[in-house]
Design a protein around this motif. Structure first.
Motif, PDB file in Angstrom:
ATOM      1  N   LEU A   1       0.823  -1.212   0.000  1.00 37.15           N
ATOM      2  CA  LEU A   1       0.000   0.000   0.000  1.00 37.15           C
ATOM      3  C   LEU A   1       0.858   1.264   0.000  1.00 37.15           C
ATOM      4  O   LEU A   1       0.568   2.217  -0.719  1.00 37.15           O
ATOM      5  N   LEU A   2       1.899   1.273   0.819  1.00 33.53           N
ATOM      6  CA  LEU A   2       2.787   2.436   0.888  1.00 33.53           C
ATOM      7  C   LEU A   2       4.128   2.109   0.242  1.00 33.53           C
ATOM      8  O   LEU A   2       4.672   1.023   0.428  1.00 33.53           O
ATOM      9  N   ASP A   3       4.634   3.065  -0.519  1.00 37.14           N
ATOM     10  CA  ASP A   3       5.886   2.882  -1.253  1.00 37.14           C
ATOM     11  C   ASP A   3       7.059   3.049  -0.291  1.00 37.14           C
ATOM     12  O   ASP A   3       7.451   4.171   0.037  1.00 37.14           O
ATOM     13  N   PHE A   4       7.607   1.923   0.156  1.00 36.81           N
ATOM     14  CA  PHE A   4       8.695   1.995   1.133  1.00 36.81           C
ATOM     15  C   PHE A   4       9.958   2.571   0.514  1.00 36.81           C
ATOM     16  O   PHE A   4      10.707   3.293   1.178  1.00 36.81           O
ATOM     17  N   ASN A   5      10.217   2.262  -0.748  1.00 33.83           N
ATOM     18  CA  ASN A   5      11.420   2.798  -1.392  1.00 33.83           C
ATOM     19  C   ASN A   5      11.399   4.318  -1.408  1.00 33.83           C
ATOM     20  O   ASN A   5      12.425   4.972  -1.185  1.00 33.83           O
ATOM     21  N   ALA A   6      10.221   4.889  -1.665  1.00 35.01           N
ATOM     22  CA  ALA A   6      10.099   6.346  -1.662  1.00 35.01           C
ATOM     23  C   ALA A   6      10.346   6.903  -0.265  1.00 35.01           C
ATOM     24  O   ALA A   6      10.999   7.942  -0.102  1.00 35.01           O
ATOM     25  N   ALA A   7       9.813   6.219   0.743  1.00 34.32           N
ATOM     26  CA  ALA A   7      10.029   6.659   2.121  1.00 34.32           C
ATOM     27  C   ALA A   7      11.506   6.578   2.493  1.00 34.32           C
ATOM     28  O   ALA A   7      12.048   7.466   3.158  1.00 34.32           O
ATOM     29  N   GLU A   8      12.151   5.517   2.040  1.00 30.94           N
ATOM     30  CA  GLU A   8      13.568   5.338   2.334  1.00 30.94           C
ATOM     31  C   GLU A   8      14.418   6.399   1.640  1.00 30.94           C
ATOM     32  O   GLU A   8      15.439   6.842   2.181  1.00 30.94           O
ATOM     33  N   GLN A   9      13.996   6.812   0.450  1.00 24.46           N
ATOM     34  CA  GLN A   9      14.721   7.851  -0.281  1.00 24.46           C
ATOM     35  C   GLN A   9      14.702   9.181   0.471  1.00 24.46           C
ATOM     36  O   GLN A   9      15.585  10.023   0.297  1.00 24.46           O
ATOM     37  N   ILE A  10      13.685   9.371   1.298  1.00 20.20           N
ATOM     38  CA  ILE A  10      13.609  10.563   2.139  1.00 20.20           C
ATOM     39  C   ILE A  10      14.411  10.365   3.426  1.00 20.20           C
ATOM     40  O   ILE A  10      15.180  11.233   3.853  1.00 20.20           O
ATOM     41  N   ALA A  11      14.239   9.197   4.040  1.00 16.52           N
ATOM     42  CA  ALA A  11      14.784   8.961   5.378  1.00 16.52           C
ATOM     43  C   ALA A  11      16.297   8.788   5.403  1.00 16.52           C
ATOM     44  O   ALA A  11      16.977   9.341   6.284  1.00 16.52           O
ATOM     45  N   LEU A  12      16.842   8.022   4.469  1.00  9.70           N
ATOM     46  CA  LEU A  12      18.282   7.751   4.503  1.00  9.70           C
ATOM     47  C   LEU A  12      19.129   9.014   4.368  1.00  9.70           C
ATOM     48  O   LEU A  12      20.052   9.227   5.172  1.00  9.70           O
TER      49      LEU A  12
END
Length: 240
Positions: A15-26
């Motif tokens: 449901l949620l794009d984890f790769n996109a979230a990781e691109q912000i968080a890392l």
């Protein structure tokens, strides 16, 4: 085709794009600690993280060990010593800032929520997953969120699913399906727990010959005809 009542959704990359979230968080994490996030650093972290998640799903390590090790081991590779648990908590706080969905996810949930009982079944941190559902607006559509941190087990372990089933009112395994992107966690776990499975598999990975998902879809939009009982997607009976 059977009528489902209970739908269990994985969260990350379903449901949620984890790769996109990781691109912000890392980048935020490494910038905060004044450590350049080069492509080499990123790939080292991804490799370590993937190995640890596989070990978690296989029951070789605990969730707490994963969160303590992944950043400590990454920085250690480059000769730095850090508090792995503290960095992991910081990283997870940055993850909650992302509101990027897998394509069609929010529209799907909005559309089907009036007709089904929806639940989240996720491995990971409870606080992080609940916050991500709140900031993205998903939370009101789900009856309950089941996260491995709270259950004491993780997918694909059968006790995880037993925990979930015991807490769903009037639960009926014959009317239940899990939808997820992880073959090892969602499909093997769901099959082992005796429920139907729907594998979101956009890259068309190969399934293990011994355990086939009930359905395979490339995109979430292909879930509609399954739920509606259409003939455009046939139930798998042993071969794809």
């Amino acid at each position: 085709m059977k009528q489902y009542e209970f739908l269990l959704f994985d969260l990350d990359d379903t449901l949620l794009d984890f790769n996109a979230a990781e691109q912000i968080a890392l980048p935020k994490l490494f910038e905060a600690h004044q450590f350049p996030l080069t492509e080499e650093v990123r790939q080292v972290y991804k490799g370590i993280n993937a190995e640890l998640w596989q070990a978690l799903e296989e029951g070789q390590i605990t969730r707490e060990e994963l969160m303590e090790i992944r950043f400590a081991k990454t920085f250690e590779y480059f000769g730095e010593k850090v508090d792995g648990r503290a960095l992991d908590a910081e990283f997870r706080s940055y993850l909650t800032e992302s509101k990027v969905f897998v394509e069609g996810a929010f529209e799907l949930i909005q559309s089907i929520a009036p007709n089904y009982e929806l639940y989240i079944t996720s491995n990971g941190s409870s606080d992080t997953q609940v916050k991500r559902m709140q900031v993205t607006g998903l939370a009101p559509y789900f009856k309950q969120v089941f996260v491995s941190e709270d259950t004491g087990y993780q997918k694909p372990m059968k006790p995880f699913f037993d925990y979930v089933f015991e807490r769903i009112p009037q639960f009926d395994s014959a009317k239940t399906m899990i939808i997820g992107d992880s073959y090892s966690a969602d499909i093997i776990g769901g099959a082992g727990a005796g429920i139907d499975t729907c594998w979101l598999n956009p890259t068309r990975k190969e399934a293990h010959a011994m355990i086939q998902p009930t359905y395979v879809i490339d995109t979430l939009s292909q879930l509609y005809p399954i739920l509606e009982g259409a003939n455009s997607l046939q139930k798998i009976t042993g071969k794809q």
